[in-house]
Motif scaffolding. Structure first.
Motif, PDB file in Angstrom:
ATOM      1  N   CYS A  78       0.837  -1.209   0.000  1.00 37.77           N
ATOM      2  CA  CYS A  78       0.000   0.000   0.000  1.00 37.77           C
ATOM      3  C   CYS A  78       0.869   1.256   0.000  1.00 37.77           C
ATOM      4  N   ARG A  79       1.904   1.253   0.814  1.00 36.39           N
ATOM      5  CA  ARG A  79       2.799   2.416   0.867  1.00 36.39           C
ATOM      6  C   ARG A  79       3.593   2.552  -0.432  1.00 36.39           C
ATOM      7  N   GLU A  80       4.009   1.419  -0.981  1.00 31.69           N
ATOM      8  CA  GLU A  80       4.788   1.451  -2.224  1.00 31.69           C
ATOM      9  C   GLU A  80       3.955   1.952  -3.399  1.00 31.69           C
ATOM     10  N   LEU A  81       2.677   1.594  -3.426  1.00 26.40           N
ATOM     11  CA  LEU A  81       1.814   2.051  -4.515  1.00 26.40           C
ATOM     12  C   LEU A  81       1.676   3.574  -4.506  1.00 26.40           C
ATOM     13  N   VAL A  82       1.505   4.137  -3.319  1.00 25.19           N
ATOM     14  CA  VAL A  82       1.422   5.597  -3.215  1.00 25.19           C
ATOM     15  C   VAL A  82       2.732   6.222  -3.673  1.00 25.19           C
ATOM     16  N   ASP A  83       3.835   5.638  -3.239  1.00 27.07           N
ATOM     17  CA  ASP A  83       5.157   6.157  -3.599  1.00 27.07           C
ATOM     18  C   ASP A  83       5.392   6.080  -5.103  1.00 27.07           C
ATOM     19  N   LEU A  84       4.940   4.997  -5.736  1.00 26.63           N
ATOM     20  CA  LEU A  84       5.142   4.816  -7.175  1.00 26.63           C
ATOM     21  C   LEU A  84       4.210   5.701  -7.997  1.00 26.63           C
ATOM     22  N   LEU A  85       2.919   5.671  -7.681  1.00 24.11           N
ATOM     23  CA  LEU A  85       1.939   6.378  -8.510  1.00 24.11           C
ATOM     24  C   LEU A  85       2.086   7.896  -8.437  1.00 24.11           C
ATOM     25  N   LYS A  86       2.568   8.420  -7.312  1.00 26.79           N
ATOM     26  CA  LYS A  86       2.708   9.876  -7.233  1.00 26.79           C
ATOM     27  C   LYS A  86       3.843  10.397  -8.115  1.00 26.79           C
ATOM     28  N   THR A  87       4.674   9.488  -8.631  1.00 27.89           N
ATOM     29  CA  THR A  87       5.724   9.906  -9.564  1.00 27.89           C
ATOM     30  C   THR A  87       5.232   9.887 -11.007  1.00 27.89           C
ATOM     31  N   MET A  88       4.036   9.329 -11.241  1.00 30.11           N
ATOM     32  CA  MET A  88       3.492   9.225 -12.592  1.00 30.11           C
ATOM     33  C   MET A  88       2.685  10.472 -12.950  1.00 30.11           C
ATOM     34  N   ASP A  89       2.567  10.723 -14.244  1.00 33.09           N
ATOM     35  CA  ASP A  89       1.772  11.851 -14.714  1.00 33.09           C
ATOM     36  C   ASP A  89       0.325  11.681 -14.277  1.00 33.09           C
ATOM     37  N   ARG A  90      -0.180  12.643 -13.517  1.00 27.98           N
ATOM     38  CA  ARG A  90      -1.542  12.632 -12.972  1.00 27.98           C
ATOM     39  C   ARG A  90      -1.828  11.369 -12.157  1.00 27.98           C
ATOM     40  N   CYS A  91      -0.775  10.763 -11.638  1.00 23.06           N
ATOM     41  CA  CYS A  91      -0.881   9.576 -10.771  1.00 23.06           C
ATOM     42  C   CYS A  91      -1.585   8.416 -11.472  1.00 23.06           C
ATOM     43  N   GLN A  92      -1.393   8.282 -12.777  1.00 19.82           N
ATOM     44  CA  GLN A  92      -2.051   7.222 -13.547  1.00 19.82           C
ATOM     45  C   GLN A  92      -1.010   6.338 -14.224  1.00 19.82           C
ATOM     46  N   LEU A  93      -1.298   5.034 -14.252  1.00 19.73           N
ATOM     47  CA  LEU A  93      -0.376   4.069 -14.846  1.00 19.73           C
ATOM     48  C   LEU A  93      -1.179   2.927 -15.453  1.00 19.73           C
ATOM     49  N   LEU A  94      -0.867   2.565 -16.699  1.00 20.63           N
ATOM     50  CA  LEU A  94      -1.516   1.412 -17.317  1.00 20.63           C
ATOM     51  C   LEU A  94      -1.255   0.168 -16.477  1.00 20.63           C
ATOM     52  N   LEU A  95      -2.310  -0.600 -16.244  1.00 20.71           N
ATOM     53  CA  LEU A  95      -2.156  -1.811 -15.439  1.00 20.71           C
ATOM     54  C   LEU A  95      -1.114  -2.743 -16.057  1.00 20.71           C
ATOM     55  N   SER A  96      -1.087  -2.796 -17.381  1.00 18.47           N
ATOM     56  CA  SER A  96      -0.149  -3.689 -18.067  1.00 18.47           C
ATOM     57  C   SER A  96       1.304  -3.256 -17.892  1.00 18.47           C
ATOM     58  N   LYS A  97       1.515  -1.998 -17.491  1.00 16.08           N
ATOM     59  CA  LYS A  97       2.880  -1.498 -17.316  1.00 16.08           C
ATOM     60  C   LYS A  97       3.297  -1.433 -15.849  1.00 16.08           C
ATOM     61  N   PHE A  98       2.424  -1.926 -14.966  1.00 15.23           N
ATOM     62  CA  PHE A  98       2.735  -1.810 -13.543  1.00 15.23           C
ATOM     63  C   PHE A  98       3.966  -2.625 -13.150  1.00 15.23           C
ATOM     64  N   ILE A  99       4.025  -3.887 -13.595  1.00 13.73           N
ATOM     65  CA  ILE A  99       5.124  -4.767 -13.175  1.00 13.73           C
ATOM     66  C   ILE A  99       6.487  -4.192 -13.571  1.00 13.73           C
ATOM     67  N   PRO A 100       6.699  -3.797 -14.847  1.00  8.93           N
ATOM     68  CA  PRO A 100       8.009  -3.206 -15.181  1.00  8.93           C
ATOM     69  C   PRO A 100       8.253  -1.875 -14.467  1.00  8.93           C
ATOM     70  N   ALA A 101       7.187  -1.074 -14.269  1.00 10.67           N
ATOM     71  CA  ALA A 101       7.364   0.204 -13.569  1.00 10.67           C
ATOM     72  C   ALA A 101       7.766  -0.031 -12.115  1.00 10.67           C
ATOM     73  N   TYR A 102       7.153  -1.021 -11.477  1.00  9.74           N
ATOM     74  CA  TYR A 102       7.498  -1.368 -10.093  1.00  9.74           C
ATOM     75  C   TYR A 102       8.954  -1.815 -10.017  1.00  9.74           C
ATOM     76  N   HIS A 103       9.353  -2.678 -10.953  1.00  9.42           N
ATOM     77  CA  HIS A 103      10.726  -3.181 -10.976  1.00  9.42           C
ATOM     78  C   HIS A 103      11.722  -2.039 -11.152  1.00  9.42           C
ATOM     79  N   HIS A 104      11.394  -1.119 -12.047  1.00 10.61           N
ATOM     80  CA  HIS A 104      12.295   0.003 -12.317  1.00 10.61           C
ATOM     81  C   HIS A 104      12.392   0.945 -11.112  1.00 10.61           C
ATOM     82  N   HIS A 105      11.269   1.145 -10.425  1.00  7.50           N
ATOM     83  CA  HIS A 105      11.240   2.115  -9.321  1.00  7.50           C
ATOM     84  C   HIS A 105      11.887   1.567  -8.052  1.00  7.50           C
ATOM     85  N   PHE A 106      11.592   0.294  -7.734  1.00  5.09           N
ATOM     86  CA  PHE A 106      12.067  -0.263  -6.462  1.00  5.09           C
ATOM     87  C   PHE A 106      13.258  -1.215  -6.618  1.00  5.09           C
ATOM     88  N   GLY A 107      13.588  -1.564  -7.869  1.00  2.00           N
ATOM     89  CA  GLY A 107      14.751  -2.413  -8.092  1.00  2.00           C
ATOM     90  C   GLY A 107      14.529  -3.875  -7.745  1.00  2.00           C
TER      91      GLY A 107
END
Length: 523
Positions: A119-148
């Protein structure tokens, strides 16, 4: 261009720009016509048919589906045999949106820490996205890129990412259908985020308040990005303020507009008294510092060194030193240097008082009745170790500075040039009367002449004559045999009333004065 060939005809809900209150009223009106339930994808057509105006579609606005979820008692649910049709429903019995504690109770204890972290990681990740929006299909690579690291759905007790997000709807909202599904922060998560950022901006403002018109520039300075209400899921700043939890901020209106501020805890009478004493200590400390200024981070150790005890902010009813300084704006001001360092310095009024007493001391120490004006900068530098700068007193020349010190010195122009003459304040009965009363303010309201003279010189950097004391016989009396100076009965009463008012925060009801006097002095 970002869609696949089979998605070209897929209908997507638009982004719109409308105040939440107006949108909510129109949405409720539409649902009443549809008996409390209507398809999400037909919303725009029904809106324009009913209200005879186009839906305010703006590409940079808020997604319609998210704005619907921001309206109280509104739900967007799947219906149909295959649960593939989204409808908007009005539900007066809708439960309050579940919080994290409620969600964690439904999962095995071993998985609760993982869910809470996600829950905390989602807030941390989505607030870095444009208008806090992210395609569901791109979540896994975005998570990997953001948190390593990889996001393994099984670590949270699920087999599908979609099911996982639906279980934490208090943090994430899923918008759209099919491969065009988008995740964004839920309304409640956005409001928690906005409230945190709002308080962060307010707490660095003078007096912890700011006008609505000045907020965007202050936000940009603190957050290092421009303010955009859409980033928090609503269309206007006013909408965001309306959604902030009660008692978090104070919104006030005046002739100049709307101000927002952090609510302040009222000080007790004892804390107010300590704050007034602290103001005197600040003056005493800063008067020994060049230009009556020091670095903010040097104040606490300097205070400890000067007074021999710690400066405990909590004793004055505050949690931060900056708040304590803001409580005495007539004494100190806080400035920020170009390198980010902050300074604490005396106000212009207090600085002029100290400068006046310093120049009077220079004149008296010269052994002459006057000092040439041109010699003052040189003598001042020699006596105090730093040059006298007129600009610090909002003046261009030394002559202009002396004009602001009319209570302390007099400028005389003669054949020998401009001379500075000290005004002997102690020869003025009113001045001597007030100063003497102040020195004898505390019981037993008397001192021997030697002690009285010493304290007078220390506090006022000046002296008096015995003849001058005899001229204020209505205030003090001098015993010839014991050399004791005492307040008269009337001025002892004045001192006692002063202490009653001071200890009650600076004011008391006139009708309560007699009762308070009896409780304090027993007579």
């Amino acid at each position: 261009q970002s869609r696949g060939w089979c998605e070209l005809n897929t209908i997507q809900t638009p982004n719109i720009m409308m105040s939440l209150k107006l949108f909510g009223n129109k949405l409720i009106g539409l649902l009443k016509m549809h008996l409390g339930c209507m398809p999400l994808l037909s919303f725009q057509i029904c809106y324009e048919q009913e209200y005879h105006e186009p839906l305010p579609v703006v590409e940079s606005g808020v997604p319609l589906e998210h704005l619907i979820a921001c309206v109280p008692n509104m739900e967007v649910n799947y219906v149909g045999p295959n649960k593939n049709i989204k409808v908007v429903k009005y539900n007066e019995m809708k439960n309050v949106e579940s919080d994290e504690d409620a969600v964690l109770k439904t999962v095995p204890p071993s998985l609760a820490p993982n869910i809470s972290l996600l829950c905390r990681e989602l807030v941390d990740l989505l607030k870095t996205m444009d208008r806090c929006q992210l395609l569901l299909s791109k979540f896994i690579p975005a998570y990997h890129h953001h948190f390593g690291r990889q996001c393994r759905v099984a670590d949270y007790g699920y087999t599908k990412l979609l099911d996982l997000f639906e279980s934490i709807s208090h943090v994430v909202q899923i918008m759209g259908d099919g491969t065009r599904r988008v995740i964004t922060l839920s309304h409640s998560a956005q409001m928690r985020r906005f409230t945190s950022d709002l308080l962060r901006v307010l707490k660095v403002q003078p007096s912890k308040q700011i006008s609505i018109t000045d907020f965007p520039s202050a936000y940009e300075k603190v957050m290092n990005k421009s303010f955009n209400a859409v980033e928090y899921g609503l269309c206007t700043f006013e909408d965001l303020l309306q959604e902030v939890p009660e008692n978090t901020i104070v919104v006030s209106r005046n002739d100049e507009g709307i101000n927002i501020a952090v609510p302040k805890r009222e000080q007790t009478a004892e804390e107010i008294m300590r704050t007034k004493q602290f103001a005197s200590e600040v003056i005493d400390l800063l008067r020994h510092s060049p230009y009556y200024t020091m670095l903010f981070n040097k104040f606490v150790p300097a205070y400890h060194h000067h007074f021999g005890h710690q400066c405990k902010v909590s004793h004055y009813g505050f949690t931060k030193l900056i708040e304590l300084f803001e409580a005495i704006p007539d004494v100190v001001k806080i400035d920020e240097l170009s390198d980010g360092e902050r300074t604490v310095s005396l106000t212009l009024e207090q600085s002029l008082k100290i400068l006046g007493s310093q120049i009077v001391q220079i004149i008296k120490a010269s052994g002459q009745s006057a000092v040439p004006l041109d010699d003052v900068p040189r003598i001042y530098l020699r006596e105090y170790g730093y040059p006298l700068k007129p600009q610090l007193y909002e003046c261009d020349t030394i002559t202009e500075v002396t004009q602001k010190l009319f209570e302390y010195v007099q400028l005389i122009n003669g054949n020998a040039g401009s001379l500075l003459v000290a005004i002997d304040m102690d020869m003025i009965p009113n001045t001597l009367r007030v100063r003497s009363w102040a020195l004898l303010l505390n019981p037993p309201h008397s001192k021997d002449v030697v002690t009285f003279r010493y304290e007078y010189q220390c506090r006022y950097n000046s002296n008096f004559s015995i003849e001058g004391l005899h001229q204020i016989g209505n205030v003090i009396s001098i015993s010839n045999d014991t050399n004791i100076i005492s307040l008269t009965v009337l001025y002892i009463l004045a001192a006692q009333i002063y202490h009653i008012i001071y200890n009650n925060g600076g004011s008391v009801l006139y009708n309560n004065l007699e009762k308070l006097y009896f409780e304090t002095f027993g007579k």
